[in-house]
Design a protein around this motif. Structure first.
Motif, PDB file in Angstrom:
ATOM      1  N   LYS A 204       0.252  -1.361   0.153  1.00 41.40           N
ATOM      2  CA  LYS A 204      -0.560  -0.465  -0.224  1.00 41.40           C
ATOM      3  C   LYS A 204       0.548   1.835  -0.199  1.00 41.40           C
ATOM      4  O   LYS A 204       2.044   1.449   0.169  1.00 41.40           O
ATOM      5  N   GLY A 205       0.465   2.003  -0.352  1.00 42.35           N
ATOM      6  CA  GLY A 205       0.823   3.809   0.055  1.00 42.35           C
ATOM      7  C   GLY A 205      -0.156   4.454  -0.712  1.00 42.35           C
ATOM      8  O   GLY A 205      -0.850   4.753  -1.163  1.00 42.35           O
ATOM      9  N   ARG A 206       0.607   4.559  -1.842  1.00 47.23           N
ATOM     10  CA  ARG A 206       0.193   6.953  -2.338  1.00 47.23           C
ATOM     11  C   ARG A 206       0.420   6.784  -3.423  1.00 47.23           C
ATOM     12  O   ARG A 206       2.601   6.932  -3.927  1.00 47.23           O
ATOM     13  N   TYR A 207      -0.261   6.999  -4.777  1.00 49.30           N
ATOM     14  CA  TYR A 207       0.211   7.799  -5.960  1.00 49.30           C
ATOM     15  C   TYR A 207       0.410   9.057  -6.219  1.00 49.30           C
ATOM     16  O   TYR A 207      -1.091   9.708  -6.116  1.00 49.30           O
ATOM     17  N   ARG A 208       1.399   9.554  -7.571  1.00 48.94           N
ATOM     18  CA  ARG A 208       1.574  11.436  -8.165  1.00 48.94           C
ATOM     19  C   ARG A 208       0.981  10.358  -9.327  1.00 48.94           C
ATOM     20  O   ARG A 208       1.657   9.809  -9.854  1.00 48.94           O
ATOM     21  N   LYS A 209       0.505  11.020 -10.599  1.00 50.46           N
ATOM     22  CA  LYS A 209       0.425  10.999 -12.206  1.00 50.46           C
ATOM     23  C   LYS A 209       0.338  12.685 -11.714  1.00 50.46           C
ATOM     24  O   LYS A 209      -0.175  13.273 -12.328  1.00 50.46           O
ATOM     25  N   LEU A 210       1.709  12.278 -12.588  1.00 44.90           N
ATOM     26  CA  LEU A 210       2.357  14.256 -13.539  1.00 44.90           C
ATOM     27  C   LEU A 210       1.626  14.084 -14.042  1.00 44.90           C
ATOM     28  O   LEU A 210       2.271  15.352 -14.877  1.00 44.90           O
ATOM     29  N   VAL A 211       1.347  13.700 -15.189  1.00 41.43           N
ATOM     30  CA  VAL A 211       1.001  13.968 -16.738  1.00 41.43           C
ATOM     31  C   VAL A 211      -0.417  13.324 -16.766  1.00 41.43           C
ATOM     32  O   VAL A 211      -1.032  12.174 -16.313  1.00 41.43           O
ATOM     33  N   ARG A 212      -0.683  13.767 -18.366  1.00 41.14           N
ATOM     34  CA  ARG A 212      -1.889  13.701 -18.728  1.00 41.14           C
ATOM     35  C   ARG A 212      -2.211  12.390 -19.973  1.00 41.14           C
ATOM     36  O   ARG A 212      -0.745  12.243 -20.682  1.00 41.14           O
ATOM     37  N   ILE A 247       3.581   1.246 -11.998  1.00 41.46           N
ATOM     38  CA  ILE A 247       3.958   0.438 -10.328  1.00 41.46           C
ATOM     39  C   ILE A 247       3.343  -0.222 -10.860  1.00 41.46           C
ATOM     40  O   ILE A 247       4.946  -1.285  -9.689  1.00 41.46           O
ATOM     41  N   ALA A 248       2.898  -1.033 -11.315  1.00 46.74           N
ATOM     42  CA  ALA A 248       3.123  -3.208 -11.135  1.00 46.74           C
ATOM     43  C   ALA A 248       4.232  -3.701 -11.244  1.00 46.74           C
ATOM     44  O   ALA A 248       4.798  -4.153 -10.875  1.00 46.74           O
ATOM     45  N   GLY A 249       4.613  -3.159 -12.446  1.00 48.55           N
ATOM     46  CA  GLY A 249       6.207  -3.396 -13.262  1.00 48.55           C
ATOM     47  C   GLY A 249       6.768  -4.071 -12.239  1.00 48.55           C
ATOM     48  O   GLY A 249       7.709  -5.631 -11.917  1.00 48.55           O
ATOM     49  N   PRO A 250       7.969  -3.081 -11.826  1.00 54.86           N
ATOM     50  CA  PRO A 250       8.835  -3.304 -11.107  1.00 54.86           C
ATOM     51  C   PRO A 250       8.451  -4.359  -9.731  1.00 54.86           C
ATOM     52  O   PRO A 250       9.415  -5.268  -9.777  1.00 54.86           O
ATOM     53  N   PHE A 251       7.017  -4.263  -9.061  1.00 54.37           N
ATOM     54  CA  PHE A 251       7.060  -4.970  -7.727  1.00 54.37           C
ATOM     55  C   PHE A 251       7.096  -6.060  -8.497  1.00 54.37           C
ATOM     56  O   PHE A 251       7.307  -7.891  -7.909  1.00 54.37           O
ATOM     57  N   MET A 252       6.250  -6.913  -9.451  1.00 51.84           N
ATOM     58  CA  MET A 252       6.091  -7.783 -10.094  1.00 51.84           C
ATOM     59  C   MET A 252       7.775  -8.923 -10.261  1.00 51.84           C
ATOM     60  O   MET A 252       7.815 -10.064 -10.540  1.00 51.84           O
ATOM     61  N   ASN A 303      10.244   6.223  -9.776  1.00 51.98           N
ATOM     62  CA  ASN A 303       9.459   7.730  -9.483  1.00 51.98           C
ATOM     63  C   ASN A 303      10.871   8.282 -10.905  1.00 51.98           C
ATOM     64  O   ASN A 303      10.692   9.182 -11.038  1.00 51.98           O
ATOM     65  N   LYS A 304      11.523   7.045 -11.170  1.00 53.73           N
ATOM     66  CA  LYS A 304      12.582   7.004 -12.614  1.00 53.73           C
ATOM     67  C   LYS A 304      11.746   7.741 -13.325  1.00 53.73           C
ATOM     68  O   LYS A 304      12.343   8.217 -14.712  1.00 53.73           O
ATOM     69  N   SER A 305      10.344   6.761 -13.037  1.00 49.08           N
ATOM     70  CA  SER A 305       9.645   7.019 -15.151  1.00 49.08           C
ATOM     71  C   SER A 305       9.817   8.357 -15.306  1.00 49.08           C
ATOM     72  O   SER A 305       8.620   8.755 -16.810  1.00 49.08           O
ATOM     73  N   MET A 307       6.597  10.055 -15.154  1.00 50.19           N
ATOM     74  CA  MET A 307       4.905   9.842 -15.722  1.00 50.19           C
ATOM     75  C   MET A 307       4.310  10.010 -13.787  1.00 50.19           C
ATOM     76  O   MET A 307       2.975  10.286 -13.948  1.00 50.19           O
ATOM     77  N   VAL A 308       4.910   9.359 -13.087  1.00 48.07           N
ATOM     78  CA  VAL A 308       3.814   8.817 -11.328  1.00 48.07           C
ATOM     79  C   VAL A 308       5.340   8.064 -10.806  1.00 48.07           C
ATOM     80  O   VAL A 308       6.911   8.145 -11.262  1.00 48.07           O
ATOM     81  N   GLU A 309       4.559   9.162  -9.793  1.00 45.63           N
ATOM     82  CA  GLU A 309       5.764   9.272  -8.694  1.00 45.63           C
ATOM     83  C   GLU A 309       4.941   7.720  -7.575  1.00 45.63           C
ATOM     84  O   GLU A 309       3.590   8.459  -6.842  1.00 45.63           O
ATOM     85  N   VAL A 310       5.278   7.350  -6.808  1.00 44.20           N
ATOM     86  CA  VAL A 310       4.972   6.783  -5.104  1.00 44.20           C
ATOM     87  C   VAL A 310       5.159   7.009  -3.929  1.00 44.20           C
ATOM     88  O   VAL A 310       6.621   7.369  -4.317  1.00 44.20           O
ATOM     89  N   LEU A 311       4.807   7.118  -2.622  1.00 46.07           N
ATOM     90  CA  LEU A 311       5.670   7.511  -1.693  1.00 46.07           C
ATOM     91  C   LEU A 311       4.575   6.574  -0.431  1.00 46.07           C
ATOM     92  O   LEU A 311       3.880   6.311  -0.303  1.00 46.07           O
ATOM     93  N   ASN A 312       5.034   6.901   0.402  1.00 45.85           N
ATOM     94  CA  ASN A 312       4.550   6.357   1.494  1.00 45.85           C
ATOM     95  C   ASN A 312       4.262   4.329   1.250  1.00 45.85           C
ATOM     96  O   ASN A 312       2.941   3.894   1.947  1.00 45.85           O
ATOM     97  N   LEU A 313       5.440   4.142   1.228  1.00 47.97           N
ATOM     98  CA  LEU A 313       5.184   2.707   0.816  1.00 47.97           C
ATOM     99  C   LEU A 313       5.430   1.719   1.875  1.00 47.97           C
ATOM    100  O   LEU A 313       6.080   1.432   2.178  1.00 47.97           O
ATOM    101  N   GLU A 314       4.679   0.840   1.716  1.00 46.37           N
ATOM    102  CA  GLU A 314       4.677  -0.068   3.110  1.00 46.37           C
ATOM    103  C   GLU A 314       3.593  -1.211   3.222  1.00 46.37           C
ATOM    104  O   GLU A 314       2.548  -1.814   1.732  1.00 46.37           O
ATOM    105  N   TYR A 315       4.241  -2.555   3.643  1.00 46.47           N
ATOM    106  CA  TYR A 315       3.038  -3.815   3.314  1.00 46.47           C
ATOM    107  C   TYR A 315       1.997  -3.638   4.030  1.00 46.47           C
ATOM    108  O   TYR A 315       1.809  -3.180   5.229  1.00 46.47           O
ATOM    109  N   GLY A 316       0.983  -4.073   3.995  1.00 41.27           N
ATOM    110  CA  GLY A 316      -0.339  -4.157   3.946  1.00 41.27           C
ATOM    111  C   GLY A 316      -0.965  -5.170   3.860  1.00 41.27           C
ATOM    112  O   GLY A 316      -0.526  -6.371   3.960  1.00 41.27           O
ATOM    113  N   THR A 317      -2.489  -5.494   3.910  1.00 39.22           N
ATOM    114  CA  THR A 317      -3.594  -6.615   3.957  1.00 39.22           C
ATOM    115  C   THR A 317      -4.327  -6.444   2.546  1.00 39.22           C
ATOM    116  O   THR A 317      -4.609  -5.261   2.871  1.00 39.22           O
ATOM    117  N   ARG A 318      -5.453  -7.325   3.180  1.00 36.33           N
ATOM    118  CA  ARG A 318      -6.239  -7.677   1.803  1.00 36.33           C
ATOM    119  C   ARG A 318      -7.588  -6.096   3.034  1.00 36.33           C
ATOM    120  O   ARG A 318      -8.536  -5.573   1.875  1.00 36.33           O
TER     121      ARG A 318
END
Length: 442
Positions: A204-212, A247-252, A303-305, A307-318
């Protein structure tokens, strides 16, 4: 103890003891053997006494004695056939523990070893700390348990879960976890089949979408439905990428997952940016082979993309998904509004006042009516701020309920949204650009 059940079903010591599992703190095997032994001693002593008395002077008819002896021997034969071969009065009956109609020999050492070997081979592909064994019973065994059920009985699957759990702890040094195990091991011991149920990893975390121009989630091509065609350059996608894919690519890659699901706390339009401190999300990695990675490193890669930045990443639950899916969040938006005619400072000031605490009735917008139910939604604007850019354009910041369509709040959508900025100003207005500044999920 009623041994009538042994007349119909030659239950082995373990299975017979399971009928009385809640009565004595010992193993089912010891319990079953002890109960059988007690009954056998009682019957053999009766048999001994009858034989002794039949040779004495008691006034007994030989026929009655003979009938009683026959009945006792018959009861002893049920015990003998069920595996109690210590009985002296009975010999020569066939005894085969694998023919027990309940367990059918699934607790035999060779059977357990074979299942354990299969299980360890499957587990070797996965990283995990905790597990839980689940036993799958054939319908015939479930029906059998219903027929012989006693108030003190436990199901055979409970004992098999315990037995296999202990063997796996010994072999893997992992821990049994009942609430939220990393892996659930599902075993059909009668068919020696094993399959794994891998608990997803949740980030879980938060994302910013920097581009349209990019959607939140992967958008399949409308022509080929994701199969790939000339229209989508055989990508199967309408848009080259999405927030989800970035976001999912690097995590996968890091978790070596089989698939993923992206869960956002709402979504913004393709042409809308998500700024401020971002939108809450949970990424669900399904069937991960790795369960622990450095989240900070993956965040830096995303974040190097640009286009999108993520922050406050941590493990979550369902539960994190359920939490924000079921809870509407207020939002703050910033819109660039363009009007057909010039707008005065006085009109902008009046607009701010009229939008404050305004109840809006909004019929499903025309632009999304093909995929959303045709409803009238009631939403509220709590506060609005304006800032002039030029005679016909101004910035409009709006703090409002989640689910309010801001573009239509501005345009009116041919009267489908009322009141609207266009109606209040009595001028045709459109939203040229829109950003989400904050998702209020505190």
């Amino acid at each position: 103890m009623d041994i009538e059940i042994l007349k119909s079903y030659p239950l082995c010591h373990r299975c017979f003891g399971r009928l009385y599992a809640k009565l004595l703190h010992t193993s089912n095997y010891e319990r079953g053997r002890s109960i059988k032994m007690t009954k056998a001693i009682e019957l053999e002593s009766k048999l001994y006494d009858l034989k002794e008395r039949s040779g004495g002077v008691e006034r007994l008819k030989w026929g009655d004695v003979e009938e009683e002896i026959k009945k006792i021997k018959e009861e002893l034969s049920y015990l003998y056939r069920s595996g109690l071969t210590e009985i002296r009065a009975i010999e020569g009956l066939e005894v085969d523990s694998s023919k027990c109609p309940w367990c059918k020999g699934i607790f035999q050492e060779k059977n357990l070893e074979k299942i354990l070997e299969k299980t360890l081979k499957l587990l070797s592909e996965y990283e995990y700390d905790t597990f839980l064994v689940g036993t799958l019973l054939p319908k015939s065994i479930k029906k059998f348990e219903e027929r012989i059920k006693t108030p003190y009985m436990e199901s055979i699957k409970q004992e098999f879960n315990r037995t296999m759990g202990k063997l796996l702890i010994e072999k893997t040094s992992k821990t049994v976890e009942r609430e939220n195990p990393d892996i659930v091991i599902l075993i059909n011991p009668y068919k020696k089949k094993v399959k794994l149920q891998i608990t997803p990893v949740y980030i879980k975390g938060r994302y910013r979408k920097l581009v349209r121009g990019i959607p939140q989630t992967r958008w399949p091509c409308g022509y080929c439905k994701g199969k790939g065609c000339e229209k989508c350059n055989f990508t199967g996608k309408k848009y080259t990428t999405s927030v989800e894919e970035i976001i999912a690519g690097p995590f996968m890659e890091a978790f070596k997952g089989k698939s993923e699901a992206f869960h956002g706390a709402g979504r913004e339009d393709i042409d809308v940016r998500m700024l401020g401190d971002g939108r809450p999300f949970v990424l669900e990695i399904k069937e991960p082979k790795v369960r622990k990675v450095n989240l900070e490193e993956i965040g830096e890669k995303i974040n190097k993309s640009g286009m999108v930045e993520v922050l406050n990443l941590e493990y979550g639950t369902r539960k994190d998904i359920i939490s924000f899916k079921n809870k509407p969040h207020k939002k703050t938006y910033l819109a660039l509004v363009e009007c057909e005619e010039e707008v005065s400072d006085k009109e902008l000031s009046e607009l701010e006042k009229k939008l404050e605490n305004l109840t809006v009735y909004q019929r499903t917008p025309q632009r999304v009516s093909h995929r959303r139910a045709d409803l009238v939604r009631i939403r509220k604007v709590y506060k609005a701020w304006t800032e002039r850019i030029d005679p016909k354009r101004f910035k409009l910041k709006v703090y409002c309920d989640g689910g309010l369509y801001i573009k239509e709040l501005i345009s009116g959508d041919d009267g489908r949204t009322s009141p609207s900025v266009s109606k209040i100003l009595n001028k045709r207005c459109v939203c040229k650009e829109l950003d989400v500044l904050k998702v209020h999920d505190e």
